[in-house]
Motif scaffolding. Structure first.
Motif, PDB file in Angstrom:
ATOM      1  N   VAL A 222      -1.214  10.849   5.677  1.00  9.46           N
ATOM      2  CA  VAL A 222      -0.266   9.967   6.356  1.00  9.46           C
ATOM      3  C   VAL A 222      -0.840   8.560   6.351  1.00  9.46           C
ATOM      4  CG1 VAL A 222       0.887   9.428   8.532  1.00  9.46           C
ATOM      5  CG2 VAL A 222       0.605  11.815   7.831  1.00  9.46           C
ATOM      6  N   HIS A 223      -0.037   7.585   5.896  1.00  9.06           N
ATOM      7  CA  HIS A 223      -0.558   6.224   5.785  1.00  9.06           C
ATOM      8  C   HIS A 223       0.571   5.220   5.912  1.00  9.06           C
ATOM      9  CE1 HIS A 223      -4.590   4.613   4.730  1.00  9.06           C
ATOM     10  NE2 HIS A 223      -3.919   3.497   4.472  1.00  9.06           N
ATOM     11  N   ALA A 230      -7.288  -0.257   5.557  1.00  2.77           N
ATOM     12  CA  ALA A 230      -7.436   0.720   4.486  1.00  2.77           C
ATOM     13  C   ALA A 230      -6.190   0.644   3.607  1.00  2.77           C
ATOM     14  CB  ALA A 230      -7.603   2.121   5.067  1.00  2.77           C
ATOM     15  N   PRO A 231      -6.175  -0.269   2.639  1.00  2.00           N
ATOM     16  CA  PRO A 231      -4.974  -0.444   1.819  1.00  2.00           C
ATOM     17  C   PRO A 231      -4.512   0.867   1.178  1.00  2.00           C
ATOM     18  CG  PRO A 231      -6.519  -2.229   1.441  1.00  2.00           C
ATOM     19  CD  PRO A 231      -7.237  -1.229   2.293  1.00  2.00           C
ATOM     20  N   LEU A 232      -3.232   1.089   1.212  1.00  2.00           N
ATOM     21  CA  LEU A 232      -2.619   2.338   0.775  1.00  2.00           C
ATOM     22  C   LEU A 232      -3.061   2.759  -0.615  1.00  2.00           C
ATOM     23  CD1 LEU A 232      -0.411   4.564   1.184  1.00  2.00           C
ATOM     24  CD2 LEU A 232       1.241   2.896   0.292  1.00  2.00           C
ATOM     25  N   ASP A 233      -3.064   1.830  -1.572  1.00  5.15           N
ATOM     26  CA  ASP A 233      -3.352   2.203  -2.952  1.00  5.15           C
ATOM     27  C   ASP A 233      -4.812   2.569  -3.172  1.00  5.15           C
ATOM     28  OD1 ASP A 233      -4.153  -0.434  -2.525  1.00  5.15           O
ATOM     29  OD2 ASP A 233      -3.693  -1.073  -4.576  1.00  5.15           O
ATOM     30  N   ARG A 234      -5.703   2.075  -2.318  1.00  6.02           N
ATOM     31  CA  ARG A 234      -7.132   2.366  -2.490  1.00  6.02           C
ATOM     32  C   ARG A 234      -7.575   3.607  -1.720  1.00  6.02           C
ATOM     33  NH1 ARG A 234      -9.758  -3.645  -1.514  1.00  6.02           N
ATOM     34  NH2 ARG A 234      -8.488  -4.769  -3.051  1.00  6.02           N
ATOM     35  N   TYR A 251       4.465   5.658   5.853  1.00  3.10           N
ATOM     36  CA  TYR A 251       5.253   5.104   6.949  1.00  3.10           C
ATOM     37  C   TYR A 251       5.503   3.618   6.697  1.00  3.10           C
ATOM     38  CZ  TYR A 251       4.094   9.256   9.825  1.00  3.10           C
ATOM     39  OH  TYR A 251       3.963  10.527  10.320  1.00  3.10           O
ATOM     40  N   GLU A 252       6.752   3.253   6.588  1.00  2.00           N
ATOM     41  CA  GLU A 252       7.095   1.851   6.399  1.00  2.00           C
ATOM     42  C   GLU A 252       6.660   1.038   7.617  1.00  2.00           C
ATOM     43  OE1 GLU A 252       8.273   0.268   3.775  1.00  2.00           O
ATOM     44  OE2 GLU A 252       8.238   2.137   2.624  1.00  2.00           O
ATOM     45  N   ARG A 253       6.056  -0.107   7.347  1.00  2.00           N
ATOM     46  CA  ARG A 253       5.572  -1.034   8.370  1.00  2.00           C
ATOM     47  C   ARG A 253       4.436  -0.453   9.203  1.00  2.00           C
ATOM     48  NH1 ARG A 253      11.108  -1.579   9.054  1.00  2.00           N
ATOM     49  NH2 ARG A 253      11.020  -0.641  11.122  1.00  2.00           N
ATOM     50  N   LEU A 266       4.473  10.585  13.859  1.00  6.17           N
ATOM     51  CA  LEU A 266       3.203  11.211  13.497  1.00  6.17           C
ATOM     52  C   LEU A 266       3.057  12.557  14.182  1.00  6.17           C
ATOM     53  CD1 LEU A 266       0.407  11.232  12.193  1.00  6.17           C
ATOM     54  CD2 LEU A 266      -0.432   9.889  14.134  1.00  6.17           C
ATOM     55  N   THR A 267       3.355  12.618  15.458  1.00  3.80           N
ATOM     56  CA  THR A 267       3.231  13.873  16.188  1.00  3.80           C
ATOM     57  C   THR A 267       4.132  14.948  15.585  1.00  3.80           C
ATOM     58  OG1 THR A 267       2.657  12.695  18.224  1.00  3.80           O
ATOM     59  CG2 THR A 267       3.416  14.957  18.464  1.00  3.80           C
TER      60      THR A 267
END
Length: 291
Positions: A222-223, A230-234, A251-253, A266-267
């Motif tokens: 989950v990101h 922690a950038p999504l692509d890395r 998750y957008e934004r 998230l829950t």
């Protein structure tokens, strides 16, 4: 209060154990600098819904003892596995945030899946965010060393300066109250300078890409799209590619602090993942009994 001794060096470690003892088990590993309190928007509703929620205060964090040594990823993973042993937990879902994701993943690659049904990687810094052989496009270590000096001079100011980026609070729907921010910073400052620098060292050295193909349990990743820590692509996208049985939810934004800003979603996602793991664990147990 519940405590157990680290299997590594006997350090006394604190944890919470909420919800029914016979409920599906979720074990939470927190972010850097903070204890189990960060998970209140997940542990409380899940425990109320019948899940057994166990959350660890990492050594030097929260109410756990604060030794000088022991801030290496193997030791932290051994501490986490020691909690599973202490409570004799089976079919547990490990849920980590930020550096807690590395502790959870290393727990599985180091100790196997005998007690673990799955791992949820929430806003993880795994497999690494600092430049290394496994993360060649990571942050320049010199940049991190300079940030370490800012952190050493005034941790309180460092935390406050990072609030907007942490929560992506400038984006619609991500607002957090000043009172909550103050609460979270106060909890972070309970972690002393030695433990804080120790966990920063773990983040700086993190490079677990090579071991992720060996993770032999399902992994939920989950990101947030706007996670600057922690950038999504890395991070998340790499984990999802490298782990054989993984599911990525973006998750957008969402920022690094999506456990607050996107708490209900998230829950709900964690609940679904825990249920799937619990069902799989029950089926495996039944199959072994019939064999």
């Amino acid at each position: 209060m519940p405590y157990y001794d680290s299997p590594v060096d006997g350090t006394r470690l604190h944890y919470i154990d909420h919800g029914p003892a016979d409920g599906p088990v979720a074990v939470f590993a927190a972010s850097a600098y903070i204890g189990h309190e960060m998970w209140e928007y997940q542990t409380l509703p899940l425990a109320e819904a019948g899940y057994r929620c166990v959350a660890l205060d990492r050594r030097g964090h929260g109410r756990s003892d604060a030794p000088w040594p022991g801030f290496g990823l193997d030791t932290l993973a051994d501490d986490l596995h020691g909690l599973l042993d202490h409570l004799d937990l089976r079919g547990a879902t490990l849920i980590g945030h930020s550096i807690g994701t590395a502790e959870a993943l290393r727990c599985v690659t180091r100790h196997g899946n005998g007690r673990v049904a799955g791992v949820a990687v929430v806003a993880g810094v795994s497999p690494g965010v600092v430049r290394s052989p496994g993360t060649p496009d990571g942050v320049d270590p010199a940049v991190l060393r300079a940030d370490d000096e800012v952190f050493r001079r005034d941790r309180a100011a460092w935390f406050l300066a990072g609030v907007d980026a942490f929560f992506a609070a400038h984006l619609p729907g991500n607002e957090v109250s000043p009172e909550y921010v103050r609460h979270l910073i106060d909890r972070c400052l309970i972690t002393g300078p030695r433990a804080a620098m120790g966990i920063r060292g773990v983040v700086a050295a993190l490079d677990i890409a090579d071991e992720l193909p060996g993770v032999n349990v399902p992994v939920l990743v989950v990101h947030g799209t706007d996670d600057t820590s922690a950038p999504l692509d890395r991070t998340a996208e790499r984990v999802a590619r490298l782990v054989p049985d993984s599911t990525l939810k973006v998750y957008e934004r969402g920022g690094h602090g999506l456990f607050v800003t996107h708490a209900e979603r998230l829950t709900a996602d964690l609940r679904e993942f825990i249920d799937t793991g619990a069902a799989r664990s029950t089926a495996l147990t039944a199959a072994k009994a019939d064999a």
